[in-house]
Design a protein around this motif. Sequence first.
Motif, PDB file in Angstrom:
ATOM      1  N   GLN A   1       0.826  -1.205   0.000  1.00 61.63           N
ATOM      2  CA  GLN A   1       0.000   0.000   0.000  1.00 61.63           C
ATOM      3  C   GLN A   1       0.861   1.257   0.000  1.00 61.63           C
ATOM      4  OE1 GLN A   1      -3.657  -0.059   2.512  1.00 61.63           O
ATOM      5  NE2 GLN A   1      -2.927  -2.047   3.221  1.00 61.63           N
ATOM      6  N   PHE A   2       1.977   1.212   0.708  1.00 64.26           N
ATOM      7  CA  PHE A   2       2.869   2.362   0.729  1.00 64.26           C
ATOM      8  C   PHE A   2       3.502   2.605  -0.635  1.00 64.26           C
ATOM      9  CE2 PHE A   2       2.914   1.967   5.427  1.00 64.26           C
ATOM     10  CZ  PHE A   2       2.741   3.303   5.739  1.00 64.26           C
TER      11      PHE A   2
ATOM     12  N   LEU B   1       1.670   4.998  -2.930  1.00 66.22           N
ATOM     13  CA  LEU B   1       1.513   6.403  -2.554  1.00 66.22           C
ATOM     14  C   LEU B   1       2.425   7.296  -3.386  1.00 66.22           C
ATOM     15  CD1 LEU B   1       1.347   6.143   1.346  1.00 66.22           C
ATOM     16  CD2 LEU B   1      -0.547   6.184  -0.290  1.00 66.22           C
ATOM     17  N   THR B   2       1.953   8.478  -3.677  1.00 62.63           N
ATOM     18  CA  THR B   2       2.718   9.453  -4.452  1.00 62.63           C
ATOM     19  C   THR B   2       3.319  10.511  -3.531  1.00 62.63           C
ATOM     20  OG1 THR B   2       0.817  10.912  -4.782  1.00 62.63           O
ATOM     21  CG2 THR B   2       1.130   9.123  -6.381  1.00 62.63           C
TER      22      THR B   2
ATOM     23  N   ASP C   1       0.631  12.425  -1.965  1.00 60.86           N
ATOM     24  CA  ASP C   1       0.001  11.756  -0.828  1.00 60.86           C
ATOM     25  C   ASP C   1       0.804  11.975   0.450  1.00 60.86           C
ATOM     26  OD1 ASP C   1      -1.991  10.738  -2.470  1.00 60.86           O
ATOM     27  OD2 ASP C   1      -0.853   8.917  -2.933  1.00 60.86           O
ATOM     28  N   TYR C   2       2.114  11.814   0.363  1.00 58.40           N
ATOM     29  CA  TYR C   2       2.963  12.034   1.538  1.00 58.40           C
ATOM     30  C   TYR C   2       2.924  13.494   1.977  1.00 58.40           C
ATOM     31  CZ  TYR C   2       4.997   7.351   1.328  1.00 58.40           C
ATOM     32  OH  TYR C   2       5.193   5.991   1.361  1.00 58.40           O
TER      33      TYR C   2
ATOM     34  N   THR D   1      -0.433  14.083   3.887  1.00 59.87           N
ATOM     35  CA  THR D   1      -0.429  13.517   5.234  1.00 59.87           C
ATOM     36  C   THR D   1       0.509  14.281   6.154  1.00 59.87           C
ATOM     37  OG1 THR D   1       1.235  11.881   4.521  1.00 59.87           O
ATOM     38  CG2 THR D   1      -1.074  11.192   4.482  1.00 59.87           C
TER      39      THR D   1
ATOM     40  N   ALA E   1      -7.397  14.121   1.133  1.00 62.23           N
ATOM     41  CA  ALA E   1      -6.432  13.020   1.105  1.00 62.23           C
ATOM     42  C   ALA E   1      -7.104  11.653   1.194  1.00 62.23           C
ATOM     43  CB  ALA E   1      -5.428  13.178   2.246  1.00 62.23           C
TER      44      ALA E   1
ATOM     45  N   ARG F   1      -7.852   9.467  -1.711  1.00 62.78           N
ATOM     46  CA  ARG F   1      -6.725   8.857  -2.419  1.00 62.78           C
ATOM     47  C   ARG F   1      -6.013   7.801  -1.580  1.00 62.78           C
ATOM     48  NH1 ARG F   1      -4.265  12.116  -6.229  1.00 62.78           N
ATOM     49  NH2 ARG F   1      -2.223  11.492  -5.424  1.00 62.78           N
ATOM     50  N   ILE F   2      -6.122   7.905  -0.247  1.00 57.01           N
ATOM     51  CA  ILE F   2      -5.317   7.059   0.641  1.00 57.01           C
ATOM     52  C   ILE F   2      -6.224   6.212   1.530  1.00 57.01           C
ATOM     53  CG2 ILE F   2      -3.453   7.072   2.339  1.00 57.01           C
ATOM     54  CD1 ILE F   2      -2.841   9.939   1.467  1.00 57.01           C
TER      55      ILE F   2
ATOM     56  N   ILE G   1      -3.689   3.556   6.527  1.00 55.86           N
ATOM     57  CA  ILE G   1      -2.434   4.152   6.066  1.00 55.86           C
ATOM     58  C   ILE G   1      -2.436   5.649   6.353  1.00 55.86           C
ATOM     59  CG2 ILE G   1      -1.023   4.691   4.039  1.00 55.86           C
ATOM     60  CD1 ILE G   1      -0.806   1.832   4.709  1.00 55.86           C
ATOM     61  N   TYR G   2      -3.553   6.310   6.061  1.00 56.54           N
ATOM     62  CA  TYR G   2      -3.642   7.756   6.260  1.00 56.54           C
ATOM     63  C   TYR G   2      -3.487   8.114   7.737  1.00 56.54           C
ATOM     64  CZ  TYR G   2      -5.507  12.476   6.468  1.00 56.54           C
ATOM     65  OH  TYR G   2      -5.658  13.812   6.719  1.00 56.54           O
TER      66      TYR G   2
END
Length: 301
Positions: A63-64, A67-68, A71-72, A75, A178, A181-182, A186-187
């Motif tokens: 899942q990580f 992420l783009t 996304d990081y 968060t 967010a 998308r996430i 994870i978020y």
Amino acid sequence: MKSFVERYVKLIVVIAVVCGSASGIFGALINAPSMAIGFWRLTLALPVFVISVFVGRNKGLEQFKGLTVKDYSLTAMAGIFLFGHFFTWFNAVKLTNIASAVVLAALHPLVVIVLSLFILKKRTRLQSLIGIVFAIFGSVIIAGLDYQKLTQSNWQGDILAIAAAIFMGIYFFIGHVARKRIAGSIYVLLVFLFCWISFFVGCILTGTQLIGYSPRDYVYIIMLTIICQLGAHAVFNLCLDKVDSLYVSTLESGEAVSAILLAFIFLQQLPTWWQLAGCVIVVGGLIYYNRSEGEIDELQG
């Protein structure tokens, strides 16, 4: 077929609001400084989501990988603004009277409205705005706000309370964007991680000690983590892909109602007549707002 969370998401948010309203009680009982409280509540909460993400069928590493950079970035910003909210709020109540702090910090739905209007170009129905205004007005009454209290309060504390509202509104808004998308676990893990890093750096820069407090403080911090950090903020974030950030923010502004009930149960603080009147107005405003949003859901469904 809808999942359990999708079917009962609005009820879940209400329960989370009740959990979040207990933070004021714990804040009054804990003697440790706000920077240490924030550090430990995040330190205790993070392992729950580390286990949730990396243990079992979730396949966290995969899942990580999806992420783009955006996304990081989202968060990280959410975690930093959550840190900002915690820090300014706990310091605001030390520098100004509680009435002023509660009223000013309850303005975060207005921040969400402004951001949604200018960034997402999303308009809010007049009926929904009326419900929000009534809920905020009820919070003002509950706080027992009057002109004399405002003029006697410390202006620095009032500014920090306004900052707490701004940070909370931005935090909710970023979460709504967010979470589309996430994945939820994870978020929440990333947001709590970045918030924890902020508190860790803050403790170093301010020279705040992390150990040496009374056992009583640590017990209350554990309870604060379970009830408020996991039961409120984690749940808010997990629900943001199923309900609008304005909905979560508006209901969260009604924390004053459940805070009064909890204060009566655990601290034997009897509510005044204006607090009871304010509760009626807040609940009425939230019901009207919820009814308006329910009509939108029916039209969209």
